[in-house]
Design a protein around this motif. Structure first.
Motif, PDB file in Angstrom:
ATOM      1  N   GLU A   1      -7.483 -30.613 -33.330  1.00 23.55           N
ATOM      2  CA  GLU A   1      -7.773 -30.521 -31.818  1.00 23.55           C
ATOM      3  C   GLU A   1      -8.399 -29.059 -31.680  1.00 23.55           C
ATOM      4  O   GLU A   1      -7.683 -27.949 -31.568  1.00 23.55           O
TER       5      GLU A   1
ATOM      6  N   GLU B   1      -9.997 -27.245 -29.473  1.00 24.03           N
ATOM      7  CA  GLU B   1      -9.970 -26.252 -28.571  1.00 24.03           C
ATOM      8  C   GLU B   1      -8.573 -25.511 -28.471  1.00 24.03           C
ATOM      9  O   GLU B   1      -8.370 -24.500 -28.029  1.00 24.03           O
ATOM     10  N   LYS B   2      -7.560 -26.135 -29.065  1.00 26.32           N
ATOM     11  CA  LYS B   2      -6.318 -25.454 -29.468  1.00 26.32           C
ATOM     12  C   LYS B   2      -5.971 -24.682 -30.657  1.00 26.32           C
ATOM     13  O   LYS B   2      -4.916 -24.170 -31.046  1.00 26.32           O
TER      14      LYS B   2
ATOM     15  N   LYS C   1      -4.471 -33.505 -34.094  1.00 25.08           N
ATOM     16  CA  LYS C   1      -4.929 -34.542 -33.118  1.00 25.08           C
ATOM     17  C   LYS C   1      -3.476 -35.666 -33.131  1.00 25.08           C
ATOM     18  O   LYS C   1      -3.151 -35.737 -34.362  1.00 25.08           O
TER      19      LYS C   1
END
Lengths: 164, 133
Positions: free
Chosen positions: A131, A133-134, A151
């Motif tokens: 992921e 963005e994280k 993810k």
């Protein structure tokens, strides 16, 4: 004062307190020395945990994993947060930066150098889907830790299988 | 970047002292810079902070020791490893020319900086030469 005098205490004339009770036997010393030699030999032989090809790459990294996230850490002593540039594209994590000599070091006279300097760039393939963005990175006491959450669909579900 | 081994070197000296912690001990790579008035030591000790470093000066022996917290937490499993974390240990022999009272130590971003000022008597002095008239 000569620079030579600062070079690490030599074997023979060390003033480190040495335990000299049981170990003073030359046979025991020899045995210990042999053991160490064999250990080192087999470490090289089996490659231990360190891949041979990566021995001279800077910085050295460790990758650790849970089913939730991948964690990449690197030892970057002397670097500030701003000196490190981290980016992630698809499945490759790139760590870039430059370790500069400090001001005091530049105008110094005689020197004896062991530390590594210069620009570096390392691309690390990440096996799991991330992921993007994280992703977060932390720098603490010269150790960089990048946490890459997986993810949900990429989390390896360990499923227990009943034996009938 | 210069072609040189970046792999951590394991300390051999430490086998000569008794230790109360298990794990590996490494030699911190150290730069030594000598200027006219002082000697600066810079040692790379990633993972060590000002609380976990010990600098001991005993007679002529200057010992640097750093303890690194092991990172074995939250069930992380190592999948690839190039370096191991461990403690640091290194000893240096000093000469009498160092002003012991004014030794300074600083630790920042995992780099230990030790400033060892030279004693007045050890500083080189330029002697003015006059014409003999």
């Amino acid at each position: 004062m000569k620079i030579k005098e600062l070079i690490p205490a030599q074997w023979g004339r060390s003033e480190v307190p040495v335990r000299r009770t049981m170990d003073s036997s030359p046979l025991l010393d020899l045995q210990r020395g042999m053991n160490r030699m064999f250990d080192q030999f087999f470490d090289d032989f089996t490659g231990s945990r360190f891949p041979e090809s990566a021995r001279n790459v800077y910085p050295q990294i460790d990758i650790r994993e849970t089913d939730q996230a991948v964690e990449v850490s690197a030892e970057l002593p002397g670097l500030e947060r701003e000196d490190v540039d981290i980016s992630i594209a698809a499945d490759v994590l790139t760590i870039r930066g430059e370790k500069r000599q400090e001001k005091e070091e530049k105008n110094g006279g005689v020197r004896y150098v062991e530390r590594t300097y210069g620009a570096f760039r390392r691309e690390i393939p990440i096996r799991a889907e991330i992921e993007v963005e994280k992703v977060n990175a932390k720098m603490k006491n010269g150790v960089l830790t990048v946490t890459l959450p997986k993810k949900p669909e990429s989390r390896r579900m360990a499923r227990r299988i009943e034996v009938q | 970047m210069a072609e040189k081994a970046v792999q951590k070197m394991e300390s051999q000296e430490v086998e000569r002292v008794e230790r109360t912690r298990s794990g590996r001990t490494f030699l911190p790579p150290t730069d030594i810079i000598e200027t006219e008035s002082e000697i600066i030591l810079l040692a790379d000790m990633p993972g060590v902070d000002e609380k976990t470093v010990d600098i001991i000066l005993e007679n002529k022996l200057l010992t640097i020791q750093g303890n690194v917290e092991t990172r074995d937490d939250n069930n992380l499993q190592t999948v690839y490893a190039e370096f191991e974390s461990g403690d640091y240990y290194r000893a240096f022999t000093l000469s009498d020319d160092i002003d012991r009272e004014r030794i300074q130590a600083k630790l920042k971003n995992g780099v230990l900086k030790l400033v060892l000022p030279k004693a007045e008597t050890a500083k080189s002095r330029k002697i003015a030469v006059h014409t003999g008239e």
